[in-house]
Scaffold this motif. Structure first.
Motif, PDB file in Angstrom:
ATOM      1  N   SER A 669       0.841  -1.206   0.000  1.00  0.00           N
ATOM      2  CA  SER A 669       0.000   0.000   0.000  1.00  0.00           C
ATOM      3  C   SER A 669       0.876   1.255   0.000  1.00  0.00           C
ATOM      4  O   SER A 669       0.552   2.257  -0.657  1.00  0.00           O
ATOM      5  N   LEU A 670       1.984   1.200   0.712  1.00  0.00           N
ATOM      6  CA  LEU A 670       2.913   2.330   0.723  1.00  0.00           C
ATOM      7  C   LEU A 670       3.542   2.554  -0.650  1.00  0.00           C
ATOM      8  O   LEU A 670       3.743   3.699  -1.077  1.00  0.00           O
ATOM      9  N   VAL A 671       3.868   1.465  -1.343  1.00  0.00           N
ATOM     10  CA  VAL A 671       4.437   1.589  -2.688  1.00  0.00           C
ATOM     11  C   VAL A 671       3.458   2.325  -3.609  1.00  0.00           C
ATOM     12  O   VAL A 671       3.841   3.225  -4.369  1.00  0.00           O
ATOM     13  N   ILE A 672       2.183   1.937  -3.551  1.00  0.00           N
ATOM     14  CA  ILE A 672       1.169   2.600  -4.388  1.00  0.00           C
ATOM     15  C   ILE A 672       1.125   4.098  -4.090  1.00  0.00           C
ATOM     16  O   ILE A 672       1.073   4.933  -5.003  1.00  0.00           O
ATOM     17  N   LEU A 673       1.188   4.460  -2.799  1.00  0.00           N
ATOM     18  CA  LEU A 673       1.107   5.873  -2.426  1.00  0.00           C
ATOM     19  C   LEU A 673       2.407   6.628  -2.724  1.00  0.00           C
ATOM     20  O   LEU A 673       2.378   7.813  -3.053  1.00  0.00           O
ATOM     21  N   MET A 674       3.546   5.965  -2.622  1.00  0.00           N
ATOM     22  CA  MET A 674       4.815   6.629  -2.953  1.00  0.00           C
ATOM     23  C   MET A 674       4.866   6.981  -4.437  1.00  0.00           C
ATOM     24  O   MET A 674       5.317   8.075  -4.819  1.00  0.00           O
ATOM     25  N   LEU A 675       4.408   6.057  -5.271  1.00  0.00           N
ATOM     26  CA  LEU A 675       4.398   6.331  -6.708  1.00  0.00           C
ATOM     27  C   LEU A 675       3.400   7.434  -7.050  1.00  0.00           C
ATOM     28  O   LEU A 675       3.643   8.256  -7.945  1.00  0.00           O
TER      29      LEU A 675
END
Length: 774
Positions: A669-675
């Motif tokens: 979920s963090l990866v999605i938000l970082m991108l």
């Protein structure tokens, strides 16, 4: 007077003999002398014999009474040995119920003989008898006969099998446990000692300190290879972290709290260091793990049977022997119990080679387990260096076809029972332990290239050269003298058997894990292409879409492997699209992903990361072509699908349920938000989560849960002992950006469009935050 006195003395002697069998006299005497009853065998013999008839004690108290009388210090123990043999025969029948088909019902029943033996002090007496030489003040220690020691140990072991209380009481005596290790110096009593120690350590409340064993280094160095293999069964208990058996204690929250309380190395970790400091220890384990069956030292048939008895934990070996014996008996018109006829019979010739193979396999299971635990410990790099130096991987490669994954038929599959795929069989345990070792060996370590041979290393170099990319540093630094020999390396052999594995095989999970570990770490295009050229992607997709596999564990392992295989690799996505060439296949694939996002989220992360990279490479014609044609990339490119994954990922976990298994959902979920943050779209995603909350009529719950998860993330990953390189390598996003994004999301400024707090209405702020702080 003299006559009168003489008659009185004579009368007193007669009365004394009579009184010794009188229980009332015994109690009266104990009050006068202060010497009270300390064991049941002090009761009068007549009373014991009378009571024996009704209680059905099988004469055990009387035998123990005689044993006490014949085992006092400085006495000839030959008669005592005879009594112990009689007792052993009575107790062994109960113990044998654990290694027969009736063992389950036997465990549920009571063991009257064993209980009686312990009740009347038999266990205490044998311990005292064994330790007596260590308690004397004499310079020349008295020595007990080896056969007497063996029989005493066998009786104690039989008692432990039948009565857990006996095992626990022996485990509580540290002096006795350490004494047992001294008996292992005698080869004649080694096996009996080893089995008893293993049983005792299995229930001991506190793990033993290996360094407290007298002259441990000398003891281990004195072992022959067979003894060392047996000793590994004991070591496995002393170097493995104890399993708490409580799911709550496996949560990351609980683990972090425990680490704060216990900052010093655990006893298991200290024991691992102790072992590594023993000269030649790892080298000898490597030789044991890689020796061929023909190299194992031979033993005569009856001695080998005795050794096998010590391994009958699941009775599979005994079942196999009994079944083969039955088949042989049905084919033969004559039967004989004579030892010479057994040695000359076809049964003897059939059993021995098979027994030798499976015996060697069982040794290797224990050795590989110890090596695997050491590989996962704090001294991993030291262990890695030694395993490479002593050529463990090339040795295992040479054994792969003939022993590890040899073809099994009904005629040579010794360890089959009612269920040939039983995970308890030695052959299956061996395969799984071998795969676990490969997984630990390859995972995030440059030595993984030792799993290839020289030709395969050259192939990797050629792939890099063709793609005009630099070779991976670890590949360049690989010592070619330590890699696999032969036409195929170990990884290639594993791929071959993996593709032939039946759909319902229990090995699929472990095979996928072992191959995935080779790919983990910094993504290597050459490594991926090496496996893609061997049809791995098509095999994985077949298993997920077409094989009908329903095992969540197997599917998770294939999702994880597929993610590592496809990440940032445009050729892999092109191959994916070629295999998944119908809407029905693609829908089946999506259904499998959505059926358990905890299992498939690593693959989702791979697709999101790959899509982001490909969208920045629009000058590459090949990339543009695949982006426009690949159904998987097109699906993930739609904003609503990424938001749907984000919502579910945040919703299926909370701080109290986070484990090593599902924490990846938080990171995905963090990866999605970082991108999204990189593209200045973070406010849009956060607002979408807020709208979802209100649509589901629970405002604040989802976003507060996410805030708590991120607070935990900071506590967990910003710990000085936590290795953050895994997150960085797997995502190609600097860890500094991870930390920065989390800080921005947790910002307290409610006017910031990138802070979660801005999207939670005041009445719903900080719901359940106290749970995290507790």
């Amino acid at each position: 007077m003299a006559t009168l006195k003489g008659s009185e003395t004579q009368c007193t002697g007669a009365k004394q003999r009579l009184c010794k069998s009188n229980i009332v006299f015994k109690f009266t005497e104990s009050k006068i002398t202060g010497q009270t009853f300390s064991r049941g065998t002090q009761l009068p013999a007549g009373l014991l014999q009378e009571r024996d008839k009704r209680a059905k004690w099988q004469g055990i108290p009387t035998l123990l009474q005689k044993l006490y009388l014949n085992s006092h210090p400085n006495s000839d123990l030959s008669h005592a040995h005879g009594l112990i043999k009689v007792l052993s025969s009575q107790l062994s029948m109960e113990a044998m119920s654990f290694v027969t088909e009736e063992r389950k019902s036997a465990q549920e029943s009571t063991f009257p003989n064993t209980h009686t033996f312990d009740l009347f002090g038999g266990v205490h007496l044998l311990v005292e008898l064994l330790m007596r030489p260590t308690l004397t003040m004499q310079k020349k220690k008295p020595k007990m006969h080896d056969d007497l020691v063996k029989d005493c140990l066998s009786v104690l072991y039989n008692c432990c099998i039948c009565t857990e209380w006996v095992t626990r009481s022996l485990a509580a005596r540290d002096d006795f446990v350490l004494f047992l290790f001294t008996l292992m110096t005698n080869k004649k009593t080694f096996l009996q000692t080893a089995t008893l120690i293993e049983d005792i350590l299995g229930v001991k409340k506190e793990m033993i300190h290996l360094e407290s064993i007298p002259n441990l280094s000398g003891l281990v160095q004195s072992f022959d290879q067979q003894q060392l293999a047996n000793f590994c069964r004991i070591l496995s208990v002393t170097i493995s972290e104890p399993d708490s058996g409580n799911d709550d204690k496996h949560t990351l929250l609980a683990k972090n709290a425990q680490q704060k309380r216990n900052s010093s190395p655990s006893r298991a970790e200290v024991n691992q260091v102790t072992l590594l400091n023993i000269p030649g220890f790892i080298e000898r384990l490597c030789k044991l793990a890689t020796r061929k069956v023909s190299e194992a030292t031979g033993a005569n048939f009856l001695q080998e049977l005795e050794e096998w008895y010590t391994w009958l934990d699941s009775a599979l070996v005994l079942d196999a022997l009994m079944q083969m014996a039955t088949e042989e008996a049905e084919q033969s018109s004559t039967e004989s119990s004579d030892e010479s006829s057994l040695a000359a019979s076809p049964l003897r010739h059939r059993l021995h080679p098979s027994m030798k193979i499976v015996h060697e396999i069982m040794y290797k299971v224990e050795v590989l387990y110890v090596l695997c635990v050491l590989l996962m410990g704090r001294q991993r790099n030291q262990v890695h260096k030694m395993l490479a130096e002593f050529r463990l991987i090339p040795g295992l490669n040479n054994l792969f076809d003939k022993l590890i994954w040899r073809k099994l038929t009904l005629s040579n599959h010794v360890v089959h029972g009612q269920n040939e795929n039983c995970d308890c069989s030695p052959e299956i345990s061996f395969k799984i332990q071998f795969l676990r070792l490969l997984q630990s060996f390859s995972d995030h370590h440059e030595n993984k290239y030792l799993l290839l041979n020289s030709q395969e290393l050259n192939e990797l170099s050629a792939i890099s050269m063709k793609a005009d990319i630099p070779e991976v540093e670890a590949l360049v630094n690989t010592d070619r003298s330590l890699v696999c020999d032969g036409k195929k390396g170990l990884l290639t052999r594993l791929l071959a058997v993996m593709k032939k594995e039946p759909p319902d095989s229990s090995f699929r999970f472990w095979q996928a894990r072992a191959v995935e570990s080779f790919l983990r770490g910094a993504t290597s295009y050459a490594d991926q292409m090496f496996l893609l050229k061997r049809g791995l992607l098509e095999h994985i997709l077949f298993c997920i879409i077409d094989s009908g596999c329903t095992s969540r564990d197997v599917l998770q392992s294939y999702f994880d492997l597929l993610g590592e295989l496809m990440k940032f690799n445009i050729d892999a996505f092109k191959r994916f699209n070629k295999y998944v060439n119908t809407p029905e296949k693609f829908q089946t694939f999506l259904t499998q992903i959505n059926s358990s996002l905890v299992d498939s989220n690593m693959l989702v992360r791979c697709i999101v990361l790959s899509l982001d990279r490909f969208q920045s490479q629009t000058e590459d014609v090949k990339v543009v072509e695949v982006l426009s044609e690949c159904c998987l990339l097109s699906y993930m490119a739609r904003m609503e699908n990424r938001l749907a994954f984000l919502f579910r990922l945040v919703n299926i976990i909370n701080v109290q349920t986070l484990t090593q298994e599902n924490v990846s959902c938080l990171n995905t979920s963090l990866v999605i938000l970082m991108l999204a943050r990189r593209k200045a779209k973070l406010p849009f995603y956060l607002n979408a989560l807020r709208e979802k909350e209100y649509a589901e009529k629970y405002p604040g719950c989802l976003l507060n849960n996410f805030r708590n998860l991120l607070r935990f993330w900071q506590c967990h990953y910003l710990n000085k002992d936590k290795d953050s390189t895994c997150l960085e390598n797997s995502s190609c996003i600097p860890f500094s950006y991870w930390k920065e994004t989390v800080s921005v999301l947790l910002g307290s400024d409610r006017t910031s469009l990138c802070a979660i707090a801005s999207y939670i209405d005041e009445p719903f702020m900080d719901l359940d935050r106290d749970l995290l702080e507790d």
